[in-house]
Design an enzyme around this catalytic site. Structure first.
Site, PDB file in Angstrom:
ATOM      1  N   CYS B  10       0.797  -1.231   0.000  1.00 44.95           N
ATOM      2  CA  CYS B  10       0.000   0.000   0.000  1.00 44.95           C
ATOM      3  C   CYS B  10       0.828   1.279   0.000  1.00 44.95           C
ATOM      4  O   CYS B  10       2.035   1.295   0.198  1.00 44.95           O
ATOM      5  CB  CYS B  10      -0.854   0.079   1.256  1.00 44.95           C
ATOM      6  N   GLY B  38       0.330   0.552  -5.293  1.00 43.28           N
ATOM      7  CA  GLY B  38      -0.870  -0.271  -5.227  1.00 43.28           C
ATOM      8  C   GLY B  38      -1.848   0.106  -6.316  1.00 43.28           C
ATOM      9  O   GLY B  38      -2.277   1.250  -6.373  1.00 43.28           O
ATOM     10  N   ASN B 113      -0.369   1.315   5.880  1.00 46.91           N
ATOM     11  CA  ASN B 113       0.554   0.631   4.987  1.00 46.91           C
ATOM     12  C   ASN B 113       1.425  -0.274   5.853  1.00 46.91           C
ATOM     13  O   ASN B 113       2.132   0.211   6.728  1.00 46.91           O
ATOM     14  CB  ASN B 113       1.428   1.651   4.245  1.00 46.91           C
ATOM     15  N   GLY B 114       1.347  -1.580   5.614  1.00 51.35           N
ATOM     16  CA  GLY B 114       2.176  -2.489   6.398  1.00 51.35           C
ATOM     17  C   GLY B 114       1.476  -3.794   6.667  1.00 51.35           C
ATOM     18  O   GLY B 114       0.430  -4.087   6.076  1.00 51.35           O
ATOM     19  N   TYR B 256      13.367  -1.384  -5.124  1.00 53.18           N
ATOM     20  CA  TYR B 256      12.301  -1.537  -6.113  1.00 53.18           C
ATOM     21  C   TYR B 256      11.019  -0.766  -5.813  1.00 53.18           C
ATOM     22  O   TYR B 256      10.416  -0.201  -6.718  1.00 53.18           O
ATOM     23  CB  TYR B 256      11.969  -3.027  -6.274  1.00 53.18           C
TER      24      TYR B 256
END
Lengths: 461, 461, 461, 461
Positions: B10, B38, B113-114, B256
């Site tokens: 996310c 995302g 996010n996580g 990345y």
């Protein structure tokens, strides 16, 4: 559209191969490879044992052709397909190609890349014979003329020769009947059209990258004024008019329209752009720290510039790739935002640096000026703009959307004025006398009407 | 997905600014800039004078948020937003964030996010208190825990401190109430989270590129274990746990996940990749004619490799940018086609050349092998594969989709075997001891669990 | 379609009123009132100060014309509209009407209700003049013939007279130009077409119920062979051919097609059906406890039967009104279910009773048989079937979907056999000699080809 | 909604039959038959060998459940389904039922018809235990209470008994677990709920017409306060509270809500309406020429009136059946148009006649007044309004949308005033003391709160 570029009208593809291929699927992949030539609408016609089925809609190839849509078209032994950018402001759906013609004298599907410069005159002639037009497309006009000639012709090829004698301007036509596929390129060769060999037949495409996408081997280009017919017995060809006219391939196919991995009339598109970058470095040496290109069309020339000048190549921008036609225009304060949303400068690369910025062409100049200012805001010490084509001065009548000189910055301003307007520390354009060398090896002459105002055939008043 | 990459879960964004901004529009542009984190679904919640409105759906930001959708959300002084890649196979719509909580003890919107590594244990605890879960998202679990603590807490921040003591794993949280916006980063600092200053307030984002997109000035990163509150009186901060734990930023944010133009915890992402390319050139010198990168994630390191080695940089591929989730997989004969449809090698650039091919990482290896073979078919004389990260050996439990080592080629094969499997003339990976130097200047330590198998906190059995 | 009925092709409406009306909205309400004449597609063309705008799609009027769609058409002083049932199996969208013709000799929109029996001959003639057809609709054929005649005609009305001399079969045409509206009814008067007076102009409609819906006052019917022109100076009329032909109004307009509240050529539709019920009661007296009608088309006659016989009228069925074209066909065991899902018998009304069941007509007989069996399962002691039209024996060539006698139960079976096949205790049809009396007061003669096999004009071989 | 009627909240259906049925398809047909109880949204949950799948959306059953949607649900041995009219103004999608509960203590799907009068008090209690509500539906509240009780209960039925002791108001619940189906009716029996026997199991439905649609045989009604469990071993039942409370079936189920072909708690709905018409004729004899009913809900009583009075029954209106929620409201001059578009009076039937007009109930009176005026415009000499229910005076708290007396014409005006307001020559309501006789044979007492203001249980302040 956000970036002010000249736009090409269309791309075409066709295949005839009765060794058991899926002609609908081949057209799908080939059109996907030609998508850069037109994003407004697309269509495919398939010959399924003599029955021609047709499908298409406004939208991208990958949106319009779902798995079901491809299945419904049936496999078939032949197909033609078309992608389209809308030059005219009419509804995309009515202008969809291929066009299917069902007539007592025969049934065929037709699609076209190009623009007839004597459209108006030819249309009026046909209307006064009682013909009703449903669209303003060249494809319908050509279909109507063909049918009229077919009433007294022995075959389609014969009728084609007769109408070619009347048509002025650009056309790369594909016509699919129940037993063959015919490719026609106008006598000037304005738009590219090439032939590939497939495992059991032949394919035609606007660009060779479409042949790559379906594993076809590049055979040769269709010659200006040539009619090529592919059928069960192989291919045959009639060439006419080619001695009467001077060939005039659109030089912008190399500069901007075609995909870098395509080979057009004997020359690699990437190679011409790389060379244009080299020439700019040779003709206008500049002291700088980094060379960057405007994504994506300036990248090839920027790498060429870097190679010739020895100045390191750098990534100047991150381009947001999640583009969609539904993207909302920002209402934020300054106009640079319209560009910034898509193109974020790499501060680490340009901060405090003397930057050479390579772009492929300048039309209105609006986007380019914003890009220069984004670089300044990101801390660039100097911005030297290098344009890998000559100044764009005159309108085009052969299938692009630049129909008036009013829209062209170079028509109204000198080079120095443009540099100032775009906030560049210096600006240079590719020298016009470099064009021929840039595309060295090309078998055709060029239409350079947009740079010189000299057009190779009739233009409307 | 066509290319086998590791996927991040996310991205989050939030803004609090009561100087008359349009918080819905800000979230829109910021999420558009975070889209690479995302693409499955997205959502925005807006605080419109105390009323929280929420909108979202599966799809890209530019598809989900039409002009009407943005207008319906109302302008507002604060907003939070979320983009999501689906780690779990549940329906995208049910897992939409932000989550809106309406409770007698208060109303708030939350996004995250996580991934919590002790999700299962925490969920069961809550269920045995009578809680019903509607989804399997961490966001709902965290909301439930928060509400439970709030029944006996003086304020939200207090409740947050209590639940942070129980949660193991990665979370970068944004919570919006009717009068403030709270940002929380887990004590290890797994996922990035930064603060920007806007004209009249503050913004929070997973990456700094989102701050650029709305003209916010980068202020600083949220520290591991920090709770930052932005409201009418400015921002305040509570930091806890940061002395108890070792920080562990996910190294793949540099390799990345993050966008090259972002600066994460003090270091430019592009710069780390450029350096990784340099290190590869220094550590494994190779005789070659051209350096090319796998688009888009290998480009930065390829340019770095070229700069350090002196071997010219070239455009190795044309990538078809008309990507859509509706694209049909080809049924054509060989499997290279699945890659070829999107990535056409530039024959002119690689034919007869000794090529250095730079990729950022290898997971399953399937795509990479096909790319090497495409280069060989295009006539490359030699292909030397250089990977700008160490071999990927162990699963990740902190918000990516690599949950098993079975999927990892490097888990099952030696470097030499991988080179052979991928048909490369030689293969080299970035040395693990180069990672720290690659991100030199980063203020945090790293989680390198995927390379080393050593994880900085609890992992599920 | 679930119920086997004969289907009418279309309904048309037009208005010319320059007193400030909203002609798009008028067409909308009028077409909504004519929806029973065609549910497959619909379209509206509006004359907005000389510009003709057109909109339409497959679907119901209320689905196709959203508020935005009506607004986009603009208000305008004139409009024509069309609803359509698809007789041919071609794609609904291509056959959409009105048809817009843009030609050097003039611009007009056209729509039609009917079917030309010499379509094939007329089409071939036009194709051999070089005309290309895009559809198989009469409307396109008529447009093409009109344009051909207009090349040498002084005006549209003149061209119409010429083509009327060539056309055989049914047509009720509306043609809208930039300055007037023309209504044409074929010389036999197959399909109804009436004129209404609006506050500031005139309206035309297939049925008077459409005039009611827009508050227009019924003026008179268009006469067979009449061309009526409405413009700024009022209406004018040319009548031709009416002395040459015998008039032949389709008798099924009274029996089934038209809405009960319409008045067609001087006679109330409800009244004719009520009388048909009376005649059945008089001609075939029956001992029974209750009279019920098949909803909705058998209700009027059932009430007439009850009134004439003195047997009480009852509600025999509940019809599920939530009909949609998306409704899935059941896979349940017996075929009665296909009917039962839509039509549930009222056990309390029929149990142990001798029931008279009135239906308007029997085509294949499949539905009717299932309805009888549903009544038996619900406990009816006897079921006496009374059909308010004569046996349907011959195909129709004038705009309905019964193009072959193979589909007609009465063509293959005697009355007694039909009764048995449908499981009825007795069956009686309306006597053919009652038809004239049923529609007493009608100013036209009738086409009774479907009952007698005698057709009033050319029929295809 | 165009016609001002009282609206019921919902309809429910469930089936358990492991003899190889398609439980998704059964739910589809049953909900289609219950569509009149709610047109806003619908949903189905299927038990496929222990896995519960759920699907639903806003829209009609035939729109939401395409063939693919039904297939995706899988066949299954059990299902429950729900149709819904939205009483509250919340988004339809969030309030979708059935609700799926996945919890460490068990998994079930639940749907409900009714309304709890102590919702607010029960919700607050649960929130103070840490529960987060996502909707304002009773179904979610009941689910939460159930889970809380299940933490300490031996089984679901046990937990149900405990929460039934706390809940006030109307509920007809269906709960599907992995091995059984539970039906619950509140101790007052406000809403109907009946049991049917299928070929290999049992079905439950709000009305018996849903049982007819799937060929199930009516077995009996669920008793007030009863919990019925259907599973592999047949059905079992627990009854509680029924001696503590007085039963109170909503009388409007007979007057308006239920379908005429349903049998509710022992009495045919059509029969009660027919009798209400008879009583009106007997109690208020009127001299008239024709009796007509307001379609569709006044038709049954009109036929009863005609039978008792001897005045002939007539078709007074044609109702346009092409209803869609997208239908645009007219902007035409007078407000009668809003009704006229849907309801065209039959001039031939009412012109010059003394008309008895039967309607089932009067809420605001707006529609009814317009209908009377339409009849006058069509030429009716006199209009005598007969209402087949007593005056509606008080709000309802048990699942309908009449939550305030302000909206009720009878609350503010006397009978004579109403007659004048509605432009009727005379007006009469069903006598309240006729209600019991109207539904003679019903096994339950009635809630007549809307007529009397006396409610059988707790109502909110």
């Amino acid at each position: 559209m956000m970036f002010d570029k000249i736009h090409e009208e269309c791309g075409v593809f066709g295949i005839f191969d009765d060794s058991g291929i899926n002609a609908a699927e081949s057209a799908y992949y080939a059109l996907y490879a030609l998508q850069h030539r037109g994003q407004e609408s697309c269509g495919i016609a398939v010959n399924d044992s003599g029955t021609i089925r047709i499908a298409g809609d406004s939208g991208l190839v990958s949106e319009v052709f779902t798995e079901d849509a491809i299945k419904n078209l049936a496999a078939g032994c032949a197909s033609i397909g078309h992608v389209r950018y809308g030059v005219f402001s009419t509804a995309a759906k009515e202008e969809l190609q291929p066009l299917l013609v069902t007539h007592v004298k025969g049934k065929f599907a037709l699609c076209n890349n190009g623009s007839l410069s004597n459209y108006k005159e030819l249309r009026e002639q046909l209307e006064l014979n009682g013909f009703i037009f449903h669209t303003e497309s060249d494809a319908e006009l050509i279909s109507g003329m063909l049918i009229h000639e077919m009433l007294e012709s022995s075959c389609l090829e014969d009728a084609l020769l007769r109408i070619m004698a009347k048509m002025e301007g650009a056309y790369s036509l594909l016509i699919m009947t129940d037993d063959r596929l015919i490719a026609v390129r106008d006598p000037w060769g304005f738009r590219p059209l090439c032939i590939g060999r497939t495992s059991g037949g032949y394919a035609f495409a606007s660009e060779s990258c479409a042949l790559d996408s379906i594993h076809a081997d590049f055979l040769r280009d269709v010659a200006p004024g040539e009619i090529v017919t592919a059928g069960k017995t192989g291919i045959s060809s009639i060439t006419a008019f080619c001695d009467l006219k001077q060939t005039a391939l659109c030089i912008f196919e190399y500069i901007y329209f075609s995909r870098p991995d395509s080979v057009v009339d004997g020359v690699s598109v990437h190679h011409t752009r790389h060379k244009a970058g080299q020439f700019l470095a040779e003709d206008y040496p500049t002291e700088a720290d980094v060379v960057i290109g405007v994504p994506d069309s300036g990248i090839d020339a920027a790498i060429g510039y870097s190679a010739a000048s020895g100045i390191p190549y750098g990534l100047g921008f991150v381009k947001n790739k999640y583009i969609g036609r539904t993207f909302i225009q920002p209402n934020l304060a300054d106009r640079e935002d319209k560009v910034r949303i898509k193109l974020n400068p790499m501060k680490n690369v340009v901060k405090g640096k003397r930057v050479v910025l390579v772009d492929d062409s300048i039309v209105r100049g609006t986007t380019c000026g914003r890009i220069v200012r984004l670089l300044r805001q990101a801390g660039a010490a100097e911005v030297h703009l290098r344009v890998s084509s000559p100044p764009f001065l005159h309108p085009c009548y052969f299938g692009t959307d630049i129909d008036s000189e009013e829209k062209l910055i170079a028509h109204k301003h000198s080079k120095e004025e443009i540099g100032k307007l775009l906030d560049a520390d210096s600006i240079e354009f590719l020298r016009a006398d470099r064009l021929e060398d840039m595309a060295k090896g090309c078998r055709l002459g060029f239409c350079t009407g947009c740079f010189t105002g000299k057009y190779p055939c009739y233009i409307p008043k």
